[in-house]
Structures are given as C-alpha cells and as structure tokens.
Scaffold this motif. Structure first.
Motif, PDB file in Angstrom:
ATOM      1  N   ASN A  23      -3.060  -6.050   1.615  1.00  0.00           N
ATOM      2  CA  ASN A  23      -1.753  -4.859   1.708  1.00  0.00           C
ATOM      3  C   ASN A  23      -1.411  -4.649   3.006  1.00  0.00           C
ATOM      4  O   ASN A  23      -0.247  -4.445   2.837  1.00  0.00           O
ATOM      5  N   ARG A  44       1.508   5.846   0.636  1.00  0.00           N
ATOM      6  CA  ARG A  44       2.194   5.791  -0.709  1.00  0.00           C
ATOM      7  C   ARG A  44       1.253   4.512  -1.343  1.00  0.00           C
ATOM      8  O   ARG A  44       0.747   4.491  -2.432  1.00  0.00           O
ATOM      9  N   ARG A  45       1.145   3.520  -0.785  1.00  0.00           N
ATOM     10  CA  ARG A  45       0.372   2.367  -1.330  1.00  0.00           C
ATOM     11  C   ARG A  45      -0.871   2.412  -1.225  1.00  0.00           C
ATOM     12  O   ARG A  45      -1.337   2.003  -2.396  1.00  0.00           O
ATOM     13  N   LYS A  46      -1.520   3.354  -0.521  1.00  0.00           N
ATOM     14  CA  LYS A  46      -2.952   3.801  -0.588  1.00  0.00           C
ATOM     15  C   LYS A  46      -3.318   4.476  -1.815  1.00  0.00           C
ATOM     16  O   LYS A  46      -4.130   4.431  -2.623  1.00  0.00           O
ATOM     17  N   ALA A  47      -2.308   5.441  -2.111  1.00  0.00           N
ATOM     18  CA  ALA A  47      -2.415   6.457  -3.208  1.00  0.00           C
ATOM     19  C   ALA A  47      -2.236   5.627  -4.581  1.00  0.00           C
ATOM     20  O   ALA A  47      -3.160   5.839  -5.310  1.00  0.00           O
ATOM     21  N   GLU A  48      -1.209   4.720  -4.457  1.00  0.00           N
ATOM     22  CA  GLU A  48      -1.338   3.946  -5.786  1.00  0.00           C
ATOM     23  C   GLU A  48      -2.325   3.104  -6.049  1.00  0.00           C
ATOM     24  O   GLU A  48      -2.924   2.738  -7.307  1.00  0.00           O
ATOM     25  N   ALA A  49      -3.269   2.976  -5.158  1.00  0.00           N
ATOM     26  CA  ALA A  49      -4.515   1.937  -5.177  1.00  0.00           C
ATOM     27  C   ALA A  49      -5.828   2.750  -5.415  1.00  0.00           C
ATOM     28  O   ALA A  49      -6.923   2.148  -5.412  1.00  0.00           O
ATOM     29  N   LYS A  58      -9.083  12.938  -9.715  1.00  0.00           N
ATOM     30  CA  LYS A  58      -7.985  11.958 -10.328  1.00  0.00           C
ATOM     31  C   LYS A  58      -6.679  13.068 -10.600  1.00  0.00           C
ATOM     32  O   LYS A  58      -5.506  12.405 -10.223  1.00  0.00           O
ATOM     33  N   GLY A  61      -4.263  13.426  -7.985  1.00  0.00           N
ATOM     34  CA  GLY A  61      -3.757  12.163  -7.306  1.00  0.00           C
ATOM     35  C   GLY A  61      -5.121  11.462  -6.449  1.00  0.00           C
ATOM     36  O   GLY A  61      -4.615  10.482  -5.663  1.00  0.00           O
ATOM     37  N   ARG A 116       0.740  11.298  -1.961  1.00  0.00           N
ATOM     38  CA  ARG A 116       1.668  10.147  -2.004  1.00  0.00           C
ATOM     39  C   ARG A 116       2.462   9.860  -0.735  1.00  0.00           C
ATOM     40  O   ARG A 116       3.147   8.984  -0.585  1.00  0.00           O
ATOM     41  N   GLU A 118       4.792  11.837   0.506  1.00  0.00           N
ATOM     42  CA  GLU A 118       6.094  12.246   0.321  1.00  0.00           C
ATOM     43  C   GLU A 118       6.419  13.562   1.121  1.00  0.00           C
ATOM     44  O   GLU A 118       7.558  13.708   1.762  1.00  0.00           O
TER      45      GLU A 118
END
Ligand SMILES: Cc1cc2nc3c(=O)[nH]c(=O)nc-3n(C[C@H](O)[C@H](O)[C@H](O)COP(=O)(O)OP(=O)(O)OC[C@H]3O[C@@H](n4cnc5c(N)ncnc54)[C@H](O)[C@@H]3O)c2cc1C
Length: 401
Positions: A23, A44-49, A58, A61, A116, A118
């Motif tokens: 990644n 964001r990438r870390k949060a999605e994984a 969970k 988030g 995330r 944002e």
C-alpha cells in the motif's frame, strides 16, 4: 520482560508489513495535490484496511484490536516514508475525549469521519498564563439561554490553521477554586468569532497558532461532560496526550555514529576524539535504556496490562538526548552546520531540523519539570508540589492586574 513477539504478534506483524509494502508503494505512486491531501489519502487507506485506529471499537470506525497490535503496526509503519502528523492530536487526544463524553448523536457525526481522515481536530487548552498550570486559564464562557458566549485567547494550538474542529476548555465559574470552575466544549474552528493567527517558528514553519474568541456563540449541546466537570474531562485528554507525545522522532545514536564516522576534524577522524567518544558512550547507554524501557511497555501491553510511568521517563530522556545529540552534530558539521537546505546539508539537514524541534519536544505534552514532579510524587512517593491556590476562589487569586 519478554523481547520476542508471541506467535500471534509475529503473525500480525508479518501481515501488517506485507500490507504496508503493497500500500505504501501504491500510495506513493498517486499524484496527491499536496502533503495534506497525501496525509488524508493515507489515513483513509489505513481506515479502510482496519489500521486507522486499531484499538477503537468497529462501530466507531476502529478495528477492535489490542494495544499491542497498535504498537506493532506503528513500529512497522515508522519504517516507511508515510509520516503525516496531521491526525496525532485529533485521533490521539481530542476524538477519544469526544467518545468518552459526547452524546450518541455527536459521536455518530464526528468519530468515523475523523478516523477516515476527512476532518481534523485540535486541542485548545493552553493560554498565555496557563500552560503547565492549565487549570489557571481565563477564557470565559457565559450562559445565554441555550447558548454559551465565549471570549478569550488560546496559544500554541497545534494545527489550528488547518483544523475543522477543536475541543475547548473554558472557565464557566470564577467563584470556585480553579479546577472546579471549568467546562469542556467542542467547537467548529470556522465559526464566526474564532480567529486563528499562525505563530512563526525559528524553523521557518508555522505549526502552531494563537486563537482568539470574540463573542463566539455555541449551543449547550456542544458541551462535553457536565458544567464544572471540565477538569475531569481534560484529564482524559491529558492522559491520552502523554501516550500520543511519548515517542520521540528524529535522528538517533546510530545516525550520529554514521556522521562521526564520515567526519574528519583537524584532530583526525571524529570517532578518534576522546571527548566525543565519551559523549557517544553516554548516548549509547541512554539509547539502550530507552530500548529496554520500551520493551517493558511492550511486555505490559502484550500481557494486557496498563503501562506504568515509563512513558514520562522515556519522554524526558529521549527529548533531552535529541537536543544534546543535535547540538553535538551541528558542532561536528562545523560551517556546514548552518546549512538548513535539505538538498545540500549533510544527512539532509536531519540534525539542523531536530536542533530546532527538540526544545519544543521538551515542553509539549508536559515540560521536563512537570514530568519530574509526576515521577517524584506518583512513582517515588515524595512530598507534593506546593499548591497554595488549591482552595481559593479563582476570582480571588492575585493576578497582578
Ligand atoms: C510543540 C508544541 C505543541 C503544543 N501544542 C499544543 C496544543 O496543540 N494545544 C495546547 O493547548 N497547547 C499546546 N502546547 C502548549 C504546551 O502544552 C505548553 O507550552 C506547556 O504546557 C507549558 O506551558 P507554558 O509554555 O505556558 O510554560 P509554563 O507553564 O509557563 O512553564 C515555564 C517554565 O516553568 C516551569 N514550571 C512551571 N510550573 C512548574 C512547577 N509546578 N514546578 C516546576 N517547574 C515548573 C516549566 O517546566 C517551564 O520550564 C504546545 C507546546 C509545544 C512546545
């Protein structure tokens, strides 16, 4: 003390490393508009994984993981060029305070977007006359119907110039002793009545700010905790702060060894200089002590225990070592020590930057003296600091003006 990962920890580490290798490469190949955009995309990438906030539930988030998993991921991530500092204060201190004290509606609105990447949060505690003694703050909030009207000033607010929201500690009752008249709120940093003025630092950067409030009007629903309970709420933030600020970053013993090895002074190679060798020996002993202390923290976390006061000890030693080491490195670099341009300075100006950053590290998250007081009182059981204003109404405290 246990120096090795358990089989489960080794497995988690291997998966984290594999994820990072893939990644980070993908992330670096993307065309981000600027450093902030890159930082948000990485978060964001870390949060999605499931690596955004590993220990959080969970439903908010997080990944519902353990503190040791969070430490392992942090250790592996530190080996890659993806260090974005934008979220440390928000996710490390502010949002945990929101999670502990806000109503469900507020948590639904703010927690997941923060994970995330944002929205970014800042911590509005310190004032010109209230830093170590933050309970002595003077920013006032006065109740007006369902609203509060806020006037006053904060200072040293990291990231206020790019943050979306902040947690704000104010005085709501000056008639009681200082710790008892405080209340915590969350605020929108873009609201009318909030003015952010960046502070110019000796490094050339502007990472923190003065923040002025002029008749800032907020609704009572933005309160975190009960009226008058602000100190209790602030302690939750400050406990998280010690953990978030604990680890020092910057060049270390290995890097100054490398610099010394490649530096020839008028007396010969720097490594052959007796005075310099003595300093190297001191730094080596400190570095080993810090490493072993970190292992002690890791062992406590691995066993599901809460780490003791070693993060305070670690911060005092590592911040002082960084300052001392940077001073010596600049001396070693001789006239090249004044070059701060990363393209031409020795070791990409790592020591020039750490020389300017280290004093701040000794102040942020509790000064050396305050941490020593904590260790003296809570660890060694020595008599407490003198607190003559403990039982005096805030309005009766002599201020000199
Ligand atoms: C890099 C950085 C980032 C920061 N970010 C934020 C932020 O985002 N939000 C925020 O609210 N604040 C922030 N701060 C402010 C920080 O919390 C304060 O600077 C810190 O608490 C010290 O307060 P002060 O600067 O007012 O110094 P003071 O409290 O006035 O201290 C001055 C000196 O007196 C000593 N001293 C004070 N009290 C005692 C005592 N009881 N016993 C012995 N010695 C004492 C101190 O150790 C220090 O040497 C940041 C600071 C830095 C350096």
């Amino acid at each position: 003390m246990d120096f090795n990962d358990t089989p489960e920890e080794a497995d988690y580490r291997a998966k984290a490393r594999a994820w990072l290798e893939k990644n980070v490469a993908e992330h670096k190949a993307m065309n981000h508009a600027d450093d902030m955009a890159a930082g948000k995309a990485w978060q964001r990438r870390k949060a999605e994984a499931g690596y955004g906030q590993i220990t959080w539930p969970k439903e908010w988030g997080g990944a519902g993981g353990t503190p040791i998993q969070s430490v392992i991921f942090g250790q592996e991530e530190a080996k890659f060029p993806v260090q974005y500092g934008y979220f440390t204060i928000g996710l490390g201190m502010c949002v945990p305070t929101v999670m502990a004290f806000a109503n469900d509606e507020t948590k639904q609105r703010f927690v997941a977007p923060a994970v995330r990447g944002e929205e970014i949060w800042c911590q509005l505690f310190s004032e010109p006359s209230a830093g170590s003694d933050v309970a002595g703050l003077r920013t006032r909030a006065v109740k007006d119907g369902d609203d509060w009207v806020i006037n006053g000033q904060k200072v040293w607010t990291s990231g206020a110039h790019y943050c979306d929201f902040g947690i704000l500690l104010v005085r709501t009752n000056p008639d009681v002793p200082k710790h008892k008249g405080l209340t915590m709120f969350w605020i929108d940093m873009k609201a009318p009545g909030v003015e952010v003025r960046p502070i110019h630092q000796m490094s050339g950067g502007s990472n923190f700010n003065e923040v002025y409030f002029t008749d800032l009007r907020i609704n009572d629903s933005q309160r975190l905790g009960a009226v008058g309970d602000g100190w209790k709420v602030a302690l939750v933030t400050l406990m998280n702060e010690r953990l978030a600020v604990g680890g020092s970053t910057g060049p270390n013993y290995a890097e100054i060894m490398a610099l010394a090895r490649s530096t020839v002074t008028e007396d010969g190679n720097a490594l052959a200089n007796d005075a310099f060798r003595e300093k190297l020996a001191d730094w080596y002993v400190q570095a080993e002590g810090l490493k072993l202390t970190r292992f002690r923290t890791m062992t406590a976390l691995s066993r599901g225990q809460t780490p003791g006061p070693e993060s305070s000890i670690g911060k005092i030693i590592s911040a002082n070592q960084l300052q001392d080491l940077s001073n010596s490195a600049i001396e070693l670099e001789d006239q090249f020590g004044i070059i701060t341009d990363t393209a031409i300075a020795p070791m990409e100006a790592a020591f020039q930057q750490s020389l300017m950053w280290a004093p701040g590290l000794r102040i942020a998250g509790g000064t050396d003296e305050i941490l020593k007081n904590i260790i003296a009182e809570r660890v060694l059981g020595l008599p407490g600091d003198v607190r003559v204003d403990k039982d005096v109404a805030f309005k009766d405290m002599p201020t000199g003006r």
